[in-house]
Design an enzyme around this catalytic site. Structure first.
Site, PDB file in Angstrom:
ATOM      1  N   SER A 160       3.750  -2.230  10.239  1.00 53.39           N
ATOM      2  CA  SER A 160       5.202  -2.285  10.503  1.00 53.39           C
ATOM      3  C   SER A 160       5.846  -3.594  10.073  1.00 53.39           C
ATOM      4  CB  SER A 160       5.499  -1.978  11.978  1.00 53.39           C
ATOM      5  OG  SER A 160       5.111  -0.648  12.284  1.00 53.39           O
ATOM      6  N   GLY A 195       2.870   2.112  10.902  1.00 59.08           N
ATOM      7  CA  GLY A 195       3.854   3.187  10.834  1.00 59.08           C
ATOM      8  C   GLY A 195       4.574   3.468  12.140  1.00 59.08           C
ATOM      9  N   HIS A 213      -9.347   1.107   5.011  1.00 61.55           N
ATOM     10  CA  HIS A 213      -8.072   1.285   5.723  1.00 61.55           C
ATOM     11  C   HIS A 213      -8.298   2.185   6.930  1.00 61.55           C
ATOM     12  CE1 HIS A 213      -3.975   2.379   6.664  1.00 61.55           C
ATOM     13  NE2 HIS A 213      -3.610   1.318   5.980  1.00 61.55           N
ATOM     14  N   GLU A 262      -6.679   4.545   8.069  1.00 62.09           N
ATOM     15  CA  GLU A 262      -6.449   5.971   7.811  1.00 62.09           C
ATOM     16  C   GLU A 262      -7.698   6.608   7.200  1.00 62.09           C
ATOM     17  OE1 GLU A 262      -2.786   5.387   5.673  1.00 62.09           O
ATOM     18  OE2 GLU A 262      -1.835   4.772   7.549  1.00 62.09           O
ATOM     19  N   ASN A 303       0.869  -1.178   0.000  1.00 61.01           N
ATOM     20  CA  ASN A 303       0.000   0.000   0.000  1.00 61.01           C
ATOM     21  C   ASN A 303       0.906   1.228   0.000  1.00 61.01           C
ATOM     22  OD1 ASN A 303      -1.790   2.054   0.499  1.00 61.01           O
ATOM     23  ND2 ASN A 303      -2.384   1.354   2.550  1.00 61.01           N
ATOM     24  N   GLU A 345      -5.008  -5.063  10.484  1.00 63.72           N
ATOM     25  CA  GLU A 345      -3.999  -4.027  10.709  1.00 63.72           C
ATOM     26  C   GLU A 345      -4.291  -3.306  12.031  1.00 63.72           C
ATOM     27  OE1 GLU A 345      -2.096  -2.780   6.690  1.00 63.72           O
ATOM     28  OE2 GLU A 345      -3.824  -1.513   7.056  1.00 63.72           O
ATOM     29  N   LYS A 350       0.033   4.255  -0.181  1.00 55.51           N
ATOM     30  CA  LYS A 350      -0.620   5.417   0.459  1.00 55.51           C
ATOM     31  C   LYS A 350      -0.403   6.667  -0.413  1.00 55.51           C
ATOM     32  CE  LYS A 350      -0.085   3.082   4.849  1.00 55.51           C
ATOM     33  NZ  LYS A 350       0.046   3.151   6.299  1.00 55.51           N
TER      34      LYS A 350
HETATM   35  P1  13P Z   1       3.301   0.330   7.573  1.00 54.40           P
HETATM   36  O1  13P Z   1       3.792  -0.983   6.961  1.00 54.40           O
HETATM   37  O2  13P Z   1       4.022   1.519   7.048  1.00 54.40           O
HETATM   38  O3  13P Z   1       3.236   0.234   9.056  1.00 54.40           O
HETATM   39  O4  13P Z   1       1.784   0.515   7.062  1.00 54.40           O
HETATM   40  C1  13P Z   1       0.902  -0.539   7.166  1.00 54.40           C
HETATM   41  C2  13P Z   1      -0.342  -0.202   6.434  1.00 54.40           C
HETATM   42  O5  13P Z   1      -1.097   0.656   6.843  1.00 54.40           O
HETATM   43  C3  13P Z   1      -0.605  -0.904   5.171  1.00 54.40           C
HETATM   44  O6  13P Z   1      -1.903  -0.665   4.712  1.00 54.40           O
END
Ligand code: 13P
Length: 249
Positions: free
Chosen positions: A209, A169, A93, A95, A9, A163, A11
């Site tokens: 992560s 992150g 997601h 976010e 992803n 997740e 983002k």
């Molecule tokens: P990270 O791997 O940067 O922690 O992000 C995970 C994520 O949100 C994938 O959709």
């Protein structure tokens, strides 16, 4: 019976120059027995699909609208993603759940639209740190799964990505036991609702992560069929070893 899946992803990262990472991943993706999916920002989907053509890499979107067409300025339909060359789409997601107040019902509507357009939905769920500390993780997960997954996927494949919000992150990851507990629970809930064969066919990804350093430990966990990777999917240098670890698991 489940083919493993390494999904990236990107983002809100990536310009035209980032397509070189897809070209670099073509070799590693061709040499493994896993599916590889990259979900770049919408502006890159068509170019990414062209860059991935003839390779083992599939391209996906990061969101879609629940409606087919209409007066929804700035939005992108599932059919548009498909038309641009995507075969999958990340939905719900954390976010977007946080930034855009997307609730389970909204995610389910989007998942229905994705299935209707021939896209494989990758439906995300996960608890906050507050939920985990209050020992509410499984209740939250159960509610998100029940509310976000369409009633009748009609035999079409869906993917669930667990997740934990606090792991995204942050460099933090749950312990293997904690991941196993949630993934086992997800498999059971799917079996309860859709039957054992659908539950056994559905891929459950872990996300949050995932790095080259911890990938093998995470992929050794029962009921982990792959990963949804954020930061470490942005470069072939980091993503290729994660794909290799998944293949070796
Ligand atoms: P990270 O791997 O940067 O922690 O992000 C995970 C994520 O949100 C994938 O959709």
């Amino acid at each position: 019976m489940r083919r493993k899946l390494a999904a990236g992803n990107w983002k809100m990262h990536g310009l035209g120059e980032s397509l070189a990472q897809i070209a670099e991943l073509a070799g590693p993706a061709a040499s493994v027995d896993c599916d590889v999916l990259i979900c770049p920002p919408a502006t890159l989907i068509e170019r990414a699909a062209r860059a991935a053509m003839g390779s083992a890499i599939a391209i996906g979107g990061q969101d879609c609208h629940a409606r087919e067409t209409g007066a929804h300025t700035g939005e992108i339909s599932a059919a548009m993603l498909r038309d641009a060359g995507a075969t999958a789409v990340i939905l719900g997601h954390s976010e977007r759940r946080a930034d855009r107040a997307e609730d389970n019902r909204a995610v389910r509507g989007k998942a229905r639209a994705a299935l209707a357009a021939g896209l494989m939905p990758v439906i995300c769920l996960g608890e906050t740190l507050e939920d985990r500390e209050a020992d509410n993780t499984l209740d939250i997960i159960a509610g998100q799964l029940a509310g976000s997954v369409p009633e009748d996927p009609a035999g079409k494949p869906i993917v669930i990505a667990y997740e934990p919000v606090w792991a995204i992150g942050s460099g933090l990851t749950p312990s293997p036991d904690q991941i196993a507990r949630v993934h086992g629970f997800l498999r059971d809930r799917l079996a309860h609702r859709f039957g054992r064969s659908m539950a056994e066919a559905t891929r459950l990804l872990y996300g949050g992560s995932v790095k080259p350093e911890n990938a093998a430990t995470i992929f050794a966990v029962a009921d982990v069929d792959g990963a949804l990777v954020g930061g470490a999917s942005l470069t072939a240098r980091d993503f290729a070893p994660i794909i290799a670890a998944l293949d070796a698991a």
